[in-house]
Structure formats: C-alpha cells, structure tokens
Write a protein that holds these residues in place. Structure first.
Motif, PDB file in Angstrom:
ATOM      1  N   ALA A  20     -10.039   0.076 -10.818  1.00  0.00           N
ATOM      2  CA  ALA A  20     -10.016  -0.260  -9.392  1.00  0.00           C
ATOM      3  C   ALA A  20      -8.578  -0.252  -8.856  1.00  0.00           C
ATOM      4  CB  ALA A  20     -10.669  -1.621  -9.153  1.00  0.00           C
ATOM      5  N   LEU A  21      -7.638  -0.803  -9.631  1.00  0.00           N
ATOM      6  CA  LEU A  21      -6.238  -0.785  -9.191  1.00  0.00           C
ATOM      7  C   LEU A  21      -5.720   0.642  -9.063  1.00  0.00           C
ATOM      8  CD1 LEU A  21      -4.802  -3.758 -11.286  1.00  0.00           C
ATOM      9  CD2 LEU A  21      -5.082  -3.685  -8.796  1.00  0.00           C
ATOM     10  N   ASN A  22      -6.047   1.487 -10.034  1.00  0.00           N
ATOM     11  CA  ASN A  22      -5.627   2.888  -9.966  1.00  0.00           C
ATOM     12  C   ASN A  22      -6.231   3.596  -8.757  1.00  0.00           C
ATOM     13  OD1 ASN A  22      -3.786   3.366 -12.100  1.00  0.00           O
ATOM     14  ND2 ASN A  22      -5.471   3.245 -13.558  1.00  0.00           N
ATOM     15  N   GLU A  23      -7.494   3.305  -8.474  1.00  0.00           N
ATOM     16  CA  GLU A  23      -8.143   3.887  -7.298  1.00  0.00           C
ATOM     17  C   GLU A  23      -7.420   3.452  -6.015  1.00  0.00           C
ATOM     18  OE1 GLU A  23     -11.060   5.977  -6.921  1.00  0.00           O
ATOM     19  OE2 GLU A  23     -10.417   6.369  -8.977  1.00  0.00           O
ATOM     20  N   ALA A  24      -7.015   2.189  -5.966  1.00  0.00           N
ATOM     21  CA  ALA A  24      -6.303   1.690  -4.787  1.00  0.00           C
ATOM     22  C   ALA A  24      -4.931   2.339  -4.664  1.00  0.00           C
ATOM     23  CB  ALA A  24      -6.181   0.166  -4.839  1.00  0.00           C
ATOM     24  N   PHE A  25      -4.250   2.556  -5.781  1.00  0.00           N
ATOM     25  CA  PHE A  25      -2.964   3.252  -5.736  1.00  0.00           C
ATOM     26  C   PHE A  25      -3.142   4.672  -5.214  1.00  0.00           C
ATOM     27  CE2 PHE A  25      -1.338   0.221  -9.079  1.00  0.00           C
ATOM     28  CZ  PHE A  25      -0.411  -0.377  -8.241  1.00  0.00           C
ATOM     29  N   THR A  26      -4.161   5.364  -5.719  1.00  0.00           N
ATOM     30  CA  THR A  26      -4.424   6.728  -5.267  1.00  0.00           C
ATOM     31  C   THR A  26      -4.783   6.735  -3.786  1.00  0.00           C
ATOM     32  OG1 THR A  26      -5.155   7.380  -7.475  1.00  0.00           O
ATOM     33  CG2 THR A  26      -5.852   8.774  -5.646  1.00  0.00           C
TER      34      THR A  26
END
Length: 113
Positions: A88-94
């Motif tokens: 989820a954090l990676n998705e938010a960064f992207t």
C-alpha cells in the motif's frame, strides 16, 4: 499531486504523499528519502511507521504517531502482513507521481490488456 490509496486498517483509510509529506518524512528520519526507501525494503519498522503516519495525516489529522503503531499491530494480528502494508505504501508513492508513474502496458496489437 498525491493521489490517495486505500488501505483497510481499523477502518478504510487513505494514504497519500505530497512533496511536503516527503520532506517531513526525510526530516523525521534524518536521512535522504532514497535511504528511507531502502530502509523500508529492509523492513525498518521505525521507518515504516513514520511513512504510514505521514501518509495518513490527510485522512485523519488527529492521528498520533503512537496510534499508527497500534494500527499496524492490529493489521498484522488481523491476518495481514507487513508486506501488505508495504504494498500500500509503494502504491501511494507511485500514485504521488514523484517516483514515476506506472505505464499502461500494451500488447503487441496496441491494445491494453
């Protein structure tokens, strides 16, 4: 910038990162954001908690740093993993656009799959 990504913790919440948020993360952890990203991959739990805290501030400005630790604990006890949280954090960064956006893949005929 800073599109929201939903994650279900104690309730559905939205994580997002703006430029100001990224500066806050860097300041809180005292290191460049690239190092923070490496720490996240190394499962540095302090870095993960700081990232989630800063990413959730838009969703709930009353949220305290300590509350985020409790949310993570309940998330994992409830059957999810730290890997799910990192996703989820990676998705938010992207979604923020600051780390590159996902390109829509096209098949050989030019159609999107």
């Amino acid at each position: 910038m800073g599109e929201r990504v939903e994650i279900v913790l104690d309730r559905p919440r939205e994580v997002r990162f703006t430029w100001a948020d990224l500066k806050v993360v860097q300041g809180r952890l005292g290191k460049p954001l690239g190092d923070v990203m490496v720490d996240m991959g190394r499962l540095d739990v302090v870095a993960i908690q700081h990232l989630l805290f800063v990413g959730l501030r838009h969703d709930d400005p009353r949220l305290r740093f300590e509350d985020v630790g409790d949310l993570i604990e309940k998330f994992v006890v409830g059957g999810k993993t730290v890997g799910d949280l990192l996703y989820a954090l990676n998705e938010a960064f992207t979604a923020s656009g600051y780390f590159g956006r996902e390109e829509v893949r096209k098949d050989r005929d030019g159609d999107t799959p």
